[in-house]
Design a protein around this motif. Structure first.
Motif, PDB file in Angstrom:
ATOM      1  N   ILE A  56      13.612  14.914   2.029  1.00 29.73           N
ATOM      2  CA  ILE A  56      14.695  14.082   1.492  1.00 29.73           C
ATOM      3  C   ILE A  56      14.631  12.683   2.079  1.00 29.73           C
ATOM      4  CG2 ILE A  56      17.203  13.755   1.471  1.00 29.73           C
ATOM      5  CD1 ILE A  56      17.543  16.715   1.130  1.00 29.73           C
ATOM      6  N   SER A  57      14.260  12.605   3.362  1.00 27.89           N
ATOM      7  CA  SER A  57      14.190  11.297   4.020  1.00 27.89           C
ATOM      8  C   SER A  57      13.202  10.367   3.321  1.00 27.89           C
ATOM      9  CB  SER A  57      13.804  11.467   5.489  1.00 27.89           C
ATOM     10  OG  SER A  57      12.562  12.152   5.607  1.00 27.89           O
ATOM     11  N   SER A  58      12.101  10.922   2.825  1.00 30.85           N
ATOM     12  CA  SER A  58      11.085  10.095   2.142  1.00 30.85           C
ATOM     13  C   SER A  58      11.663   9.475   0.873  1.00 30.85           C
ATOM     14  CB  SER A  58       9.853  10.937   1.793  1.00 30.85           C
ATOM     15  OG  SER A  58       9.250  11.454   2.958  1.00 30.85           O
ATOM     16  N   LEU A  59      12.410  10.273   0.112  1.00 29.71           N
ATOM     17  CA  LEU A  59      12.983   9.760  -1.134  1.00 29.71           C
ATOM     18  C   LEU A  59      14.079   8.736  -0.841  1.00 29.71           C
ATOM     19  CD1 LEU A  59      12.934   9.871  -4.192  1.00 29.71           C
ATOM     20  CD2 LEU A  59      14.546  11.773  -4.113  1.00 29.71           C
ATOM     21  N   ILE A  60      14.876   8.979   0.207  1.00 33.84           N
ATOM     22  CA  ILE A  60      15.929   8.034   0.568  1.00 33.84           C
ATOM     23  C   ILE A  60      15.328   6.696   0.987  1.00 33.84           C
ATOM     24  CG2 ILE A  60      17.698   7.523   2.304  1.00 33.84           C
ATOM     25  CD1 ILE A  60      18.502  10.448   2.201  1.00 33.84           C
ATOM     26  N   VAL A  61      14.278   6.742   1.794  1.00 35.56           N
ATOM     27  CA  VAL A  61      13.609   5.502   2.223  1.00 35.56           C
ATOM     28  C   VAL A  61      13.039   4.761   1.017  1.00 35.56           C
ATOM     29  CG1 VAL A  61      11.625   4.572   3.484  1.00 35.56           C
ATOM     30  CG2 VAL A  61      13.096   6.288   4.551  1.00 35.56           C
ATOM     31  N   HIS A  62      12.522   5.523   0.044  1.00 33.78           N
ATOM     32  CA  HIS A  62      11.850   4.907  -1.107  1.00 33.78           C
ATOM     33  C   HIS A  62      12.828   4.252  -2.079  1.00 33.78           C
ATOM     34  CE1 HIS A  62       8.200   4.344  -3.468  1.00 33.78           C
ATOM     35  NE2 HIS A  62       8.898   4.639  -4.546  1.00 33.78           N
ATOM     36  N   MET A  63      14.025   4.842  -2.249  1.00 34.33           N
ATOM     37  CA  MET A  63      14.928   4.271  -3.249  1.00 34.33           C
ATOM     38  C   MET A  63      16.318   3.938  -2.701  1.00 34.33           C
ATOM     39  SD  MET A  63      16.019   7.451  -5.724  1.00 34.33           S
ATOM     40  CE  MET A  63      17.180   8.703  -5.161  1.00 34.33           C
ATOM     41  N   GLY A  64      16.515   4.152  -1.390  1.00 31.36           N
ATOM     42  CA  GLY A  64      17.826   3.930  -0.802  1.00 31.36           C
ATOM     43  C   GLY A  64      18.308   2.491  -0.881  1.00 31.36           C
ATOM     44  N   TRP A  65      17.377   1.538  -0.932  1.00 25.75           N
ATOM     45  CA  TRP A  65      17.754   0.117  -1.016  1.00 25.75           C
ATOM     46  C   TRP A  65      18.582  -0.172  -2.272  1.00 25.75           C
ATOM     47  CZ3 TRP A  65      15.776  -2.345  -5.334  1.00 25.75           C
ATOM     48  CH2 TRP A  65      14.695  -1.721  -5.975  1.00 25.75           C
ATOM     49  N   LEU A  66      18.468   0.703  -3.276  1.00 27.47           N
ATOM     50  CA  LEU A  66      19.238   0.491  -4.505  1.00 27.47           C
ATOM     51  C   LEU A  66      20.748   0.600  -4.267  1.00 27.47           C
ATOM     52  CD1 LEU A  66      17.102   2.353  -7.180  1.00 27.47           C
ATOM     53  CD2 LEU A  66      17.724  -0.059  -7.216  1.00 27.47           C
ATOM     54  N   SER A  67      21.153   1.351  -3.242  1.00 28.59           N
ATOM     55  CA  SER A  67      22.586   1.456  -2.949  1.00 28.59           C
ATOM     56  C   SER A  67      23.159   0.104  -2.532  1.00 28.59           C
ATOM     57  CB  SER A  67      22.833   2.500  -1.851  1.00 28.59           C
ATOM     58  OG  SER A  67      22.720   3.804  -2.381  1.00 28.59           O
TER      59      SER A  67
END
Length: 394
Positions: free
Chosen positions: A159-170
């Motif tokens: 999950i951490s990988s996906l959050i790092v990859h698209m978390g900036w969208l928040s």
């Protein structure tokens, strides 16, 4: 979807309008009587149905407890003294409460938005947009979002990988929301008024009382794996006792009978039945198969399928469960495509009346569907555009 939009334009209730669309799909695609009974049976026997209905019921119980005890207004008073502009409260509270994922959870943040906007010229549609958008601003970084958990499980990535990859969208979601929803508002900035120390302490304690059920719910769901209904039920019942211990007496009959909302119950049942009709008639499977056999580029296929499924189901688990197996088969471990599937699916569920959070928000504020949705569509176009620009163009 065209029929649903026409009925909504004619001010039919959301639930029956969506159900009419589902019945039209059944009539055109697979008009066997057994499909209607199968969809009804599955809707009534799925644990998700009762988990959602009971969770919403207990959320409304909690809202009545906090409102009638004066706790909610006390928290808003404390926040308004902390922040000179009500805009900050309007954005932060739905965003914070959105970290706790529960179907229809926007029903809890709606009265906070309503209370924070009292005395301001904000329309029902603007309140609805603010509540709905900011509640989902952190959808891209929330590690307990059921859709994210399911997607990462299917794709076999942390999950951490996906959050790092698209978390900036928040960050962009919050910034765009502020720009589109809050900047145009003519809301006066009021300096905090002098109050007694006793009232100040009481308001601070009100903040504690309002945030406690959110945090306890979070812990029950994350650490002890409680379902939404059971965790909210414990919190709602426990809150009655806590309020009594702090001399904030609430009328138990008013709480537990006042939370019964027949209109919302009908709307939710109709939405869930619509989703099951899509499944038993094979419509969802046909949509995926059609896109897979098309000559379009893979990112277009993934984005299109995810968006359509998001629109049809209004659930993060819906598009994750249907689209992520396709992504895993076409490009295993490709974070760009996984993120695209999630973002396009979220965009779909944010612009559809099948999204329960939108339904309960509109119902609470008595707002117009299309006037509420216009800025949401613009915000999603901006957000998806930024992701595509960063990922495939720059």
């Amino acid at each position: 979807m065209a029929l649903i939009i026409i009925l909504l334009r004619r001010h039919y209730p959301i639930g029956p309008a969506i159900l009419a669309g589902g019945l039209l799909i059944w009539l055109l695609n697979a008009p066997q009587i057994n499909h209607l009974f199968d969809a009804g049976y599955q809707t009534l026997t799925k644990p998700r149905t009762y988990d959602l209905l009971l969770a919403l019921y207990f959320v409304m119980c909690l809202e009545i407890e906090l409102r009638t005890s004066g706790t909610l207004s006390g928290m808003i008073a404390a926040l308004q003294r902390l922040f000179a502009s009500p805009k900050i409260t309007l954005a932060i509270m739905p965003a914070f409460l959105g970290l706790l994922p529960s179907l229809g959870g926007a029903r809890f943040s709606a009265p906070i938005v309503d209370e924070a906007s009292k005395g301001t010229p904000i329309t029902a549609e603007q309140k609805s947009t603010i509540n709905f958008w900011f509640r989902h601003a952190f959808e891209y970084i929330n590690p307990i979002n059921p859709g994210m958990i399911l997607a990462c499980s299917i794709a076999m990535i942390p999950i951490s990988s996906l959050i790092v990859h698209m978390g900036w969208l928040s960050i962009f979601a919050f910034a765009f929301g502020w720009l589109v929803c809050l900047t145009p508002l003519k809301v006066p900035c009021e300096r905090p008024q002098n109050i007694s120390q006793a009232e100040h302490r009481r308001n601070i304690f009100d903040v504690f009382l309002c945030l406690t059920p959110v945090l306890v719910n979070f812990l029950l769901v994350v650490l002890f794996d409680f379902g939404a209904a059971s965790s909210m039920g414990l919190v709602a019942i426990g809150m009655v006792l806590l309020l009594r211990l702090t001399y904030r007496v609430v009328n138990i009959k008013e709480v537990f009978l006042g939370a019964i909302d027949r209109k919302m119950l009908i709307n939710i049942i109709c939405i869930l039945y619509f989703i099951q009709l899509l499944t038993v008639t094979g419509t969802l499977a046909e949509i995926v198969d059609t896109f897979q056999r098309s000559p379009l580029p893979i990112p277009v296929i993934i984005g299109s399928i995810s968006f359509v499924i998001g629109v049809l189901t209004g659930l993060s688990q819906g598009h994750a469960a249907i689209v992520l197996p396709v992504v895993a088969a076409l490009a295993p471990g490709n974070l760009d495509l996984i993120a695209l599937a999630m973002i396009a699916g979220i965009a779909g569920q944010m612009v559809t009346p099948t999204h329960v959070c939108l339904t309960v928000t509109l119902d609470y504020f008595k707002a117009d569907f299309f006037k509420t949705l216009k800025p949401i569509v613009l915000l999603e176009l901006l957000l998806v555009g930024v992701f595509i620009l960063k990922t495939w163009i720059l």
